[in-house]
Structures are given as C-alpha cells and as structure tokens.
Scaffold this motif. Structure first.
Motif, short mmCIF file in Angstrom:
data_model
loop_
_atom_site.label_atom_id
_atom_site.label_comp_id
_atom_site.label_asym_id
_atom_site.label_seq_id
_atom_site.Cartn_x
_atom_site.Cartn_y
_atom_site.Cartn_z
N SER A 61 88.59 -25.15 -69.46
CA SER A 61 88.38 -26.17 -68.44
C SER A 61 88.08 -27.56 -69.05
CB SER A 61 87.25 -25.76 -67.50
OG SER A 61 86.02 -25.63 -68.17
N PRO A 62 87.34 -27.66 -70.18
CA PRO A 62 87.15 -29.00 -70.77
C PRO A 62 88.47 -29.62 -71.21
CG PRO A 62 85.52 -27.47 -71.61
CD PRO A 62 86.53 -26.65 -70.89
N PHE A 63 89.42 -28.79 -71.63
CA PHE A 63 90.73 -29.32 -72.03
C PHE A 63 91.43 -29.96 -70.84
CE2 PHE A 63 95.30 -28.81 -72.92
CZ PHE A 63 95.37 -29.47 -74.14
N ILE A 64 91.34 -29.29 -69.68
CA ILE A 64 91.92 -29.86 -68.46
C ILE A 64 91.14 -31.10 -68.03
CG2 ILE A 64 92.34 -29.38 -65.99
CD1 ILE A 64 92.90 -26.48 -66.76
N GLU A 65 89.83 -31.09 -68.32
CA GLU A 65 88.98 -32.24 -67.99
C GLU A 65 89.39 -33.48 -68.79
OE1 GLU A 65 85.77 -34.15 -66.14
OE2 GLU A 65 85.95 -31.98 -65.97
N LEU A 66 89.80 -33.27 -70.05
CA LEU A 66 89.99 -34.39 -70.97
C LEU A 66 91.45 -34.76 -71.21
CD1 LEU A 66 87.34 -33.31 -73.64
CD2 LEU A 66 87.06 -35.01 -71.84
#
Length: 513
Positions: A61-66
């Motif tokens: 999810s952080p990858f999708i966030e960033l």
C-alpha cells in the motif's frame, strides 16, 4: 468534472467495482465449487486463503501511496480483474480445474486488493470529511450491492444455466465469462466518470509526501489504543467470517438422505441386501464390501421441493469421482456408525436450488441491504458514531439467531428463509456502516491511504484465519451447533467495542450557518 458536486456519478460504481470482484472471489466461488463437487473442508480452507492478498495488502500500500495516481492504479487493476474472470470461465471445463481456477482467482484477488487501496485513497483524498460521513453509507451500500449482485443475480444466472444445460460445468463457465464482460463495462464507465484530479475542492495542493515505507508503517502502530484497536478489528468479524463460508453450503445442501428400497437394479439390490445383513447387525465390513456400498447403495436425496436418487458417476477421473460420490460415502459412513438407524441421523441443509439462492439474495435481500446501508450512513452523519456504535453492532450480529432457528427446525415454508435473510441483510447494511466509519477514524492523519489499507488488511486477516477452519468446525459440529458457535464468536468484538475511544461526534456532518 468537478469533485465537490458530482460524487453521485462516480462513488456508486467505483465501490461496486471493489465489491463485485470480492464477492466473486470470496463468496460466489464458494457456491461454484460446491456445485462442481468440492467438499466443505476444501471450500473453507482454499477459498479462505484467497483472503491473503487483502491481509498483506499493507505491504504494498505505501507503494501505491507514493507511486503514480490512485486513479491510474484502480483503472489498471480493474482491467486485470476483468481478464482474470474471463480466464476462469474458459478454464472451468478443463481437467484439474480446481487448482487452475484457484490460481487465477489469486491473481484477481491481488488485483482486487490493490484496487481497494487505490479506490479508498481516492475517496479519502477527493471528498472532505463532512461529506465522507454522509457517503460512507452510500459506499457501504454499493459495495454490499455488489456482493449481492454476486450472491444474487450472478448466482441466479448460474442456476438458470444449470437447468438449461443440465451441466453445472458449462453453466458456471458461461457465468464467469459473463462476469468478466460485466467487469470490463464497469472499468470503462469508471474511466470516464471519475474525477481526474485527486485534491478536493476545499483543499489547497500540498507538497508530495516524502515519507518512507518504514515511517508510514511505524506511524500506524504509534496510534492511540493500537492494541485494543487491532484486537477489535481482528475479532469484530470472527463470527461473520465463518458464517459467510458455510451459509451457502447450508442453504444448498440436501435436507437429508434416505435409502431407496423399491425400483432397484441388480447392483443396487445386492448393495441393499448387504446393508440389511451386515450394517443393521453392526457387523464389520471388508474393504471390498465397503467400496461396493459406496458405489451402489441406492440413496434418495430430499431437497425442498423434490426427492431424487443420487446418480451413479462414471469413474473417469479419480478425484472427480471421489468428490461426486462424497454425499453417498458420507451417508453410508453415518449408517454404519448408527447401525442402520436413519432416524438418529440429523437433518442437514435447507435443500435449496442454485436459483433459489440467487433469487433470495437478489430481490428482498437487495432491498433490505440498500435501506440498511443508507439509513446507517444517515444516522452517523446526523448524530455521530458514538451514539450508534453499539446499536449498529448488535443490529448486525443478532440476526444470526435466525440461522440457528432454521438449522434446528427446518421449517417447510421458504418464506421463513426469506424473512431471516431480509433481517440479516438489513442488519448488515445498517451495522457495517459503523465499522467502516471507525476504520476511517483509525486512518486519520498523514498517509490516509496506507493506514486505511493497514486497517482493512487486519480486518481481512480476521476474515481469513477463522474462515480456513470453518469447514472443519461445521463438519464436526453439524449445522445447528455451528451457527450457535458463530453467534458466540461475535461476543468478543462487542465487548472490545466498549473500550474504543474516539471523538464523540466523529462522522457527524456539520452544517454551516
């Protein structure tokens, strides 16, 4: 397209696109595999493992966030889901379809979990908080409508095709292809309807978030009451996670099996003679005699509207043959255990056809869910989450008592089943709005998208682990005692909800004067 006055154009189908894949992968797959001859134990275990992408989605999810925009993410994932469902449809007729379709469902599950992350983040970024509280009920309703479209309309289509072709394999193959085409249409609609910008009209653009993956995760676990919060999220759906997996098998399983003693062919007559001479006297059977009874003993299936004899299946594929004959094998084993006394064998399911399931969930259940979800969102937006938390949780869980009564009394009229489903669906729509609103509170602060994904990931874990053992528990307890256990499993979540601390008026929509 402006984002402050057009949410009705994109929120419904965006959330429908999250709910439909989830419904097909987690719920519709259960009845599909049941109708294709897979056992309750395998259904509970393997379809619960399909929850895993939702459990571990916080890892990416952080990858999708960033990286990239939320809109690009959910559109590409919805396209991948469409392709996966089409592939499932084409794979069902193949030998070894069970593992192959599970593998494709896994790909679709990862894409669906990623779609959820991006869609949730998009919602949190585009709408201001006061509108989030109002539309939480709409989101929950359309998500649940998608669940019912799967459990209702799609299952109804499968049931119609089962009767039309008298071939469950062909029926479910065509059904899954239709689902893939429907998902393609929804993806195209979302491409044209969703806002291009991801900043709501009331906010100014902010600098890009430079947090690292580690800092995003760490900040989530530094939230207040995090131990109680995670315990609540994990345990809130402890009962529901097991109910979902075994409810469809309960509704479609025959009411009971019984021996046929007239109109027999030579093989069946010999099997019945062996049964009368040895099983009724409690004598031990040799392996060859046992296999003969498994194959030839004439067994009648009692469904809700008819009785029919179990067909003998040709021995083409060993695993397929074993699954297809499982009902006769289990019944013979019960007869041996009870020394031929059929009266001591408890009744099983409710004996509904596939079309009955689709009709029940796709009509009155659909209406009840819609009303419950809308009323739940309105109630929170008017009076805040604190006032409604406990009443909504109780409204969601108490209807399980209806399934306990069905399993113990097996009422003859199908209208009792309709009544239980209507109450359960309304309660779910009304009550789940509170849980989803609380998850939004948990995600408050920086990195809303990743934190919301973490919260829903723990929720998915709370669904996956109990669901994996639900088939084993059901087969051990029987349906009646299983539903009692499911009801008791809701108590820990209710208790923990009383220890949660959040702003008294959180979710309340404030009107400017």
């Amino acid at each position: 397209m402006k984002t402050d006055n057009k949410p009705w154009f994109w929120i419904p189908l965006l959330n429908f696109a999250s709910g439909l894949p989830y419904a097909v992968i987690i719920s519709v797959s259960v009845i599909m595999y049941k109708k294709l001859g897979i056992s309750n134990k395998d259904i509970g275990l393997y379809t619960s493992l399909l929850y895993l992408p939702w459990v571990i989605k916080p890892l990416w999810s952080p990858f999708i966030e960033l990286v990239g925009t939320k809109r690009k993410w959910f559109l590409s994932m919805q396209l991948l889901i469409s392709i996966a469902f089409l592939l499932v449809g084409f794979t069902i007729p193949a030998n070894g379809f069970f593992m192959m379709t599970l593998a494709i469902f896994w790909v679709a599950a990862f894409a669906s979990a990623s779609n959820d992350i991006a869609s949730d983040g998009f919602y949190l970024l585009v709408l201001p908080e006061d509108k989030q509280s109002f539309f939480i009920g709409i989101r929950s309703t359309f998500y649940r409508l998608a669940m019912l479209a799967g459990n209702g309309l799609i299952v109804l289509l499968a049931g119609y095709l089962e009767h039309k072709y008298s071939d469950n394999t062909k029926a479910w193959s065509y059904t899954m292809i239709a689902v893939g085409l429907l998902m393609t249409f929804i993806t195209v609609y979302n491409f044209f309807s969703t806002p291009r910008t991801e900043i709501n009209a009331g906010e100014k653009p902010v600098a890009a978030n430079k947090q690292s993956f580690a800092s995003i995760f760490a900040s989530f676990f530094r939230k207040k009451q995090i131990i109680i919060v995670l315990s609540f999220i994990l345990l809130f759906r402890l009962g529901e996670s097991q109910l979902i997996k075994m409810l469809t098998p309960f509704l479609v399983d025959p009411i009971k099996y019984e021996l046929v003693e007239t109109g027999l062919d030579e093989g069946q007559a010999k099997a019945l003679e062996l049964y009368n001479s040895k099983v009724k006297n409690g004598e031990k059977l040799s392996d060859s005699e046992l296999q003969f009874l498994y194959a030839k003993l004439p067994v009648l299936v009692e469904m809700r509207d008819q009785k029919k004899q179990l067909k003998e299946v040709e021995n083409k594929d060993k695993e397929e043959y074993k699954n297809a004959n499982k009902a006769r094998i289990d019944f013979v084993n019960l007869l041996i255990t009870n020394k031929g006394n059929q009266k001591t064998i408890k009744k099983g399911g409710m004996g509904l056809e596939t079309e009955d399931i689709g009709l029940i969930y796709g009509t009155f259940g659909l209406i009840a869910l819609t009303l419950g979800g809308i009323l739940g969102g309105i109630a929170i937006s008017k009076q805040g989450l604190t006032k409604w938390m406990l009443p909504m949780i109780l409204t969601m869980h108490l209807p399980i008592i209806g399934f306990i009564l069905l399993a113990h009394f097996h009422p003859a009229s199908i209208y009792y089943i309709y009544a239980v489903v209507i109450v359960e669906q309304f309660g779910y729509g009304f009550g789940f709005a509170a849980f989803m609103m609380y998850l939004i509170y948990v995600a408050e602060g920086e990195s809303k998208t990743a934190h919301y994904a973490l919260a829903t990931g723990f929720m998915a874990m709370g669904m996956m682990l109990p669901g994996m053992v639900s088939g084993y528990i059901q087969e051990y307890l029987g349906y009646g005692n299983f539903f009692i256990w499911v009801f008791l499993a809701t108590i820990p979540g209710i208790i923990l909800s009383r220890f949660l601390i959040f702003p008294k008026d959180f979710g309340k929509e404030y009107q400017e004067v």
